[in-house]
Scaffold this motif. Structure first.
Motif, PDB file in Angstrom:
ATOM      1  N   PHE A  62       0.822  -1.202   0.139  1.00 22.59           N
ATOM      2  CA  PHE A  62      -0.051  -0.055   0.205  1.00 22.59           C
ATOM      3  C   PHE A  62       0.747   1.483  -0.052  1.00 22.59           C
ATOM      4  CE2 PHE A  62      -2.399  -3.471   1.888  1.00 22.59           C
ATOM      5  CZ  PHE A  62      -3.610  -3.276   1.178  1.00 22.59           C
ATOM      6  N   SER A  63       1.710   1.529  -1.087  1.00 23.42           N
ATOM      7  CA  SER A  63       2.773   2.660  -0.951  1.00 23.42           C
ATOM      8  C   SER A  63       1.997   3.927  -1.264  1.00 23.42           C
ATOM      9  CB  SER A  63       3.690   2.316  -2.206  1.00 23.42           C
ATOM     10  OG  SER A  63       2.959   2.136  -3.549  1.00 23.42           O
ATOM     11  N   THR A  64       0.779   3.979  -2.031  1.00 21.51           N
ATOM     12  CA  THR A  64       0.320   5.194  -2.280  1.00 21.51           C
ATOM     13  C   THR A  64      -0.530   5.589  -0.767  1.00 21.51           C
ATOM     14  OG1 THR A  64      -0.388   4.453  -4.585  1.00 21.51           O
ATOM     15  CG2 THR A  64      -1.716   6.393  -3.369  1.00 21.51           C
ATOM     16  N   GLU A  65      -0.992   4.855  -0.055  1.00 18.94           N
ATOM     17  CA  GLU A  65      -1.582   5.003   1.157  1.00 18.94           C
ATOM     18  C   GLU A  65      -0.478   5.380   2.401  1.00 18.94           C
ATOM     19  OE1 GLU A  65      -4.538   3.711  -1.474  1.00 18.94           O
ATOM     20  OE2 GLU A  65      -2.643   2.386  -0.724  1.00 18.94           O
ATOM     21  N   THR A  66       0.602   4.909   2.059  1.00 21.27           N
ATOM     22  CA  THR A  66       1.625   4.969   2.990  1.00 21.27           C
ATOM     23  C   THR A  66       2.204   6.480   2.890  1.00 21.27           C
ATOM     24  OG1 THR A  66       2.294   2.914   3.353  1.00 21.27           O
ATOM     25  CG2 THR A  66       3.828   4.208   3.968  1.00 21.27           C
ATOM     26  N   ALA A  67       2.387   6.850   1.296  1.00 20.84           N
ATOM     27  CA  ALA A  67       2.760   8.072   1.144  1.00 20.84           C
ATOM     28  C   ALA A  67       1.869   9.229   1.640  1.00 20.84           C
ATOM     29  CB  ALA A  67       3.192   8.197  -0.331  1.00 20.84           C
ATOM     30  N   GLN A  68       0.412   8.935   1.707  1.00 20.68           N
ATOM     31  CA  GLN A  68      -0.480   9.827   1.950  1.00 20.68           C
ATOM     32  C   GLN A  68      -0.346  10.009   3.508  1.00 20.68           C
ATOM     33  OE1 GLN A  68      -3.774   7.755   0.045  1.00 20.68           O
ATOM     34  NE2 GLN A  68      -3.950   9.191  -1.642  1.00 20.68           N
ATOM     35  N   LEU A  69      -0.070   8.946   4.464  1.00 25.50           N
ATOM     36  CA  LEU A  69      -0.070   9.084   5.650  1.00 25.50           C
ATOM     37  C   LEU A  69       1.032   9.916   6.090  1.00 25.50           C
ATOM     38  CD1 LEU A  69      -1.239   8.641   8.361  1.00 25.50           C
ATOM     39  CD2 LEU A  69      -0.028   6.343   8.385  1.00 25.50           C
ATOM     40  N   GLN A  70       2.249   9.456   5.375  1.00 27.00           N
ATOM     41  CA  GLN A  70       3.561  10.352   5.702  1.00 27.00           C
ATOM     42  C   GLN A  70       3.319  11.916   5.154  1.00 27.00           C
ATOM     43  OE1 GLN A  70       5.780   9.521   7.477  1.00 27.00           O
ATOM     44  NE2 GLN A  70       6.899   7.517   6.769  1.00 27.00           N
ATOM     45  N   ALA A  71       2.438  12.188   4.244  1.00 31.50           N
ATOM     46  CA  ALA A  71       2.263  13.487   3.775  1.00 31.50           C
ATOM     47  C   ALA A  71       1.632  14.201   4.843  1.00 31.50           C
ATOM     48  CB  ALA A  71       1.491  13.686   2.458  1.00 31.50           C
ATOM     49  N   LEU A  72       0.562  13.659   5.636  1.00 32.29           N
ATOM     50  CA  LEU A  72       0.332  14.096   6.933  1.00 32.29           C
ATOM     51  C   LEU A  72       1.461  14.562   7.915  1.00 32.29           C
ATOM     52  CD1 LEU A  72      -3.073  12.618   7.593  1.00 32.29           C
ATOM     53  CD2 LEU A  72      -2.699  14.549   6.756  1.00 32.29           C
ATOM     54  N   PHE A  73       2.167  13.424   8.231  1.00 31.02           N
ATOM     55  CA  PHE A  73       3.182  13.982   9.166  1.00 31.02           C
ATOM     56  C   PHE A  73       4.424  14.853   8.961  1.00 31.02           C
ATOM     57  CE2 PHE A  73       1.946   9.294  10.382  1.00 31.02           C
ATOM     58  CZ  PHE A  73       1.208   9.710  11.464  1.00 31.02           C
ATOM     59  N   THR A  74       4.474  14.896   7.206  1.00 27.97           N
ATOM     60  CA  THR A  74       5.527  15.814   7.030  1.00 27.97           C
ATOM     61  C   THR A  74       4.906  17.287   6.924  1.00 27.97           C
ATOM     62  OG1 THR A  74       6.550  14.218   5.350  1.00 27.97           O
ATOM     63  CG2 THR A  74       6.857  16.626   4.992  1.00 27.97           C
ATOM     64  N   GLN A  75       3.590  17.414   6.729  1.00 29.46           N
ATOM     65  CA  GLN A  75       2.965  18.867   6.675  1.00 29.46           C
ATOM     66  C   GLN A  75       3.104  19.007   8.371  1.00 29.46           C
ATOM     67  OE1 GLN A  75       1.996  20.260   4.134  1.00 29.46           O
ATOM     68  NE2 GLN A  75      -0.071  21.475   4.439  1.00 29.46           N
TER      69      GLN A  75
END
Length: 760
Positions: free
Chosen positions: A55-68
């Motif tokens: 689930f690389s797309t969803e992992t990246a979306q979760l990480q985007a929250l933390f990066t923000q």
């Protein structure tokens, strides 16, 4: 007395607990199951994250929250306090769980869609500040402990956007998609073609966009420009204006490559885009470019609607199949919307070619001819692996069992019932309350939140054919992106909760909505601010009074003017108690911390004495109603002689009076017996138009044809009987008529039947 006090105290504590929970878990839509737990899980930049492999797309979306939030992603490890874990046991594509304790945050789902829905829930539990990329980065974030088990009530949770009447940029489409995704909506219905413009590139027919995507400014643009004098949101967006051959032209279109980018963007956010190419009506932009599409080359308007394409010429079907071949290849959705609404059939009825086709195919009516066209197109859609959706007019003349019906005509209430009983899949989009182009008022959110997707009269088995609902945004009078935001938000959040949660807790929803406004501010959404209270539009005073504006959000700023100018960011701030001692007109508006201006209220104050009561003898309960057949543009211009008269209990139109869906007028009159001397505020909500008179004075003018809209006024009345009359007009297609009152700032409530009377 002790028992009453105890009950009041218990109720107060219950309300406080509900408010605290709404603030702690400000989620929209609210989950199906949420178990509150004490404590919080604290996330820091060092918190470890365990992710599944597929689930690389969803992992990246979760990480985007933390990066923000933190300025960097979380470290990925084999062991960590935040765990994304696939759970094959979950039943639905969108099911997910959030298991949060002070020591761990566990997210489970079966699919990427489920993980994405969970991430949006987590996003709403994080501080709104994470939406601002320029905000100082957080050192830690607390997520309230809880157990969430969640899934949607309905499969189709949609929003519609008409990009034909007024065009919207690629950036705005992506912003629109982002809002859908945030609130767990999953369908975007794009209305890509209509009389006013063709918005999608078709390579085989280049004139559709080189000519059909552009038009001179029309009467709807003129109306918008006139309204822009007092509302900048109504200004025509200059980026969609060009100069061609010495003329100012409005328009634009999406290339197929641009649309592929939008489709990918939506797919990453679990939003499916359904294209609508509206045929056989609403095709004037195409007919202008390719006149052979009309039965005899005519271009223009018939009795009610624009000239349609000709279903009796094989070249029409060649054109349609060519267009839909490119649409089918471009859009991955299994659905294509054919439209098939509001078809002007007079040109068909007059065509010798159509007479031959009808005879050859044993078709008795032009409605059956439309069905012939729809069924041929559906067969072609099936050859491309697509399912046809049509507006509910596809019932007329016969519907195939595999077509999907989109119900919009509220004045044809049996349409979705017939379709469901026939076995057709149905999507509910009734004009009231789901046409979001209707100007919102204080009742709009309530009406959307209390919408019931399942029509009355269906068995549980039949109800399974209702797969959900969507709200539609038709843009004849929505010329800018800011106006589109205003019309959609926050109404869309109410529909999101109806379709995901399917349970009503309106007070809780409003509290959670108040927590959402800060996030919307930071996302740059030009939403409609909540309504102000404490006044009506026309106000009276007997003695000097204080205007006390009640604002629903504490961080609102109320600004006002008294010189007729519009309130702006530099206008005076309204004091808590503004003294009224002389007749005057005040304009006021609320401003959010981000500078978003709410509705402008014009408050007119006049001084009166209390109106003396009338002596009424032998009044019978209820009122008299005079009914007028026909079309009346104004409630002030009903004809002199009624077609029928009856008694009614209140200001209501009885079921079955007149022909269903037909225009009419009504005058409802008698007396109102007010129980105490005071200044009474009246609120008249109508669709289409109405005027309230008391003591032969106009109290509320809500005249003219329009969608459901509330207006208000005041009158000073002595205790006793006073003549009352409501003049009402309906233009056809379903109506609203509601009269409410308040006195001395009390809550709005219906005028009681016991207050009303009429002579013999």
């Amino acid at each position: 007395m002790r028992k009453i006090c105890w009950l009041a105290g218990a109720l107060c504590l219950l309300l406080q607990a509900s408010f605290a929970q709404s603030v702690r878990y400000p989620l929209i839509p609210y989950p199906q199951q949420l178990e509150e737990r004490s404590g919080s899980f604290v996330i820091t930049p060092a918190t470890g994250l365990v992710v599944p492999g597929d689930f690389s797309t969803e992992t990246a979306q979760l990480q985007a929250l933390f990066t923000q939030a933190f300025g960097k992603s979380l470290p990925v490890a084999k062991k960590g306090a935040i765990v994304m874990q696939q759970n094959p046991a979950l039943a639905g594509e969108e099911d997910y769980t959030l298991d949060v304790t002070p020591t761990q945050l566990l997210i489970t789902a079966r699919t990427g869609t489920g993980f994405f829905r969970a991430i949006q829930t987590l996003r709403q539990l994080m501080p709104a500040a994470i939406e601002n990329a320029r905000a100082p980065k957080a050192k830690k974030i607390s997520i309230p402990a809880m157990l969430v088990k969640d899934h949607p009530a309905y499969a189709w949770r949609g929003m519609h956007l008409d990009v034909s009447r007024h065009f919207f940029s690629i950036d705005y489409l992506k912003k629109y998609i982002d809002l859908l995704a945030l609130y767990k909506m999953n369908k975007l219905h794009l209305h890509l073609t209509d009389d006013q413009g063709w918005r999608i590139e078709i390579k085989k027919y280049p004139l559709l966009t080189s000519q059909g995507a552009w038009r001179e400014l029309n009467n709807q643009d003129s109306a918008c420009m006139k309204m822009a004098a007092t509302n900048p949101d109504m200004a025509i967006d200059p980026k969609h204006l060009v100069q061609k051959d010495g003329k100012t032209m409005y328009g634009g279109f999406y290339t197929q490559e641009q649309m592929k980018d939008i489709i990918r963007y939506a797919a990453d956010r679990q939003v499916e885009i359904i294209p609508e190419i509206d045929m056989p009506g609403h095709m004037m932009a195409a007919i202008r470019a390719y006149p052979f599409l009309a039965c005899s080359g005519e271009i223009g308007w018939g009795k009610n609607f624009s000239t349609p394409i000709c279903p009796c010429n094989e070249s029409t079907f060649t054109f349609a199949e060519d267009v839909f071949s490119e649409i089918a290849a471009l859009f991955p959705s299994k659905y294509i919307h054919l439209g098939a609404d509001e078809v002007e059939k007079t040109s068909w009825a007059a065509s010798p070619l159509c007479a031959d086709v009808m005879k050859a195919n044993n078709l008795k009516t032009v409605e059956e001819l439309q069905s012939y066209f729809v069924k041929r197109m559906e067969k072609f859609f099936h050859s491309k692996g697509k399912t046809l959706i049509g507006w509910d007019e596809i019932l007329e003349g016969g519907i195939s069992p595999t077509a999907v019906l989109m119900y919009w005509r509220a004045w044809v209430p049996d349409a979705p019932i017939k379709a469901a009983r026939h076995g057709n899949t149905v999507i509910m989009t009734p004009g009231n309350p789901l046409y979001f182009d209707a100007v919102p008022d204080r009742n709009s959110i309530y009406n959307v939140y209390h919408f019931q997707p399942i029509p009355k009269g269906l068995t549980p088995s039949e109800a399974t054919h209702i797969i959900g609902a969507q709200a539609n945004l038709w843009t004849e009078y929505i010329p800018s992106e800011q106006r589109a935001d205003y019309m959609v938000m926050p109404r869309m959040t109410a529909l999101a909760e109806v379709l995901w949660t399917n349970r009503s807790n309106y007070d809780s929803y409003l509290q959670r909505l108040n927590e959402q406004y800060k996030r919307l501010d930071l996302l740059g959404v030009h939403y409609r601010l909540p309504d102000l209270d404490g006044f009506t539009e026309d106000n009276v005073f007997v003695e000097p009074v204080a205007l006390k504006v009640q604002k629903p959000l504490t961080d609102m700023t109320i600004r006002y003017t008294t010189d007729g100018t519009l309130p702006g960011a530099q206008s005076k701030v309204m004091p808590a108690n503004y003294k009224i001692s002389a007749p005057q007109t005040i304009k006021l508006a609320a401003f959010s911390p981000a500078g978003n201006r709410g509705d402008i209220y014009t408050l007119r104050y006049r001084q009166e004495t209390y109106r003396k009561p009338t002596v009424v003898k032998d009044a019978r309960p209820g009122l008299k109603l005079d009914y007028f057949n026909g079309t009346f543009k104004s409630a002030a211009k009903l004809k002199a002689t009624a077609d029928s008269s009856i008694r009614v209990s209140n200001t209501v139109i009885p079921d079955g009076m007149g022909k269903e869906g037909a225009p009419f007028g009504a005058s409802i009159y008698g007396y109102i017996n007010v129980p105490a001397t005071g200044i009474y505020s009246f609120y008249l909500t109508v669709d289409d138009g109405g005027i309230l008179y008391i003591d032969d004075q106009e109290v509320v003018n809500n005249d003219g044809w329009h969608a459901p809209l509330q207006k208000s006024g005041q009158i000073a009345l002595e205790k006793g009987w006073h003549p009352i009359r409501v003049a009402f007009v309906e233009g056809g297609g379903g109506y609203t008529l509601k009269l409410e009152y308040s006195v001395n700032g009390s809550k709005l409530q219906p005028v009681p039947d016991s207050w009303l009377g009429a002579g013999l």
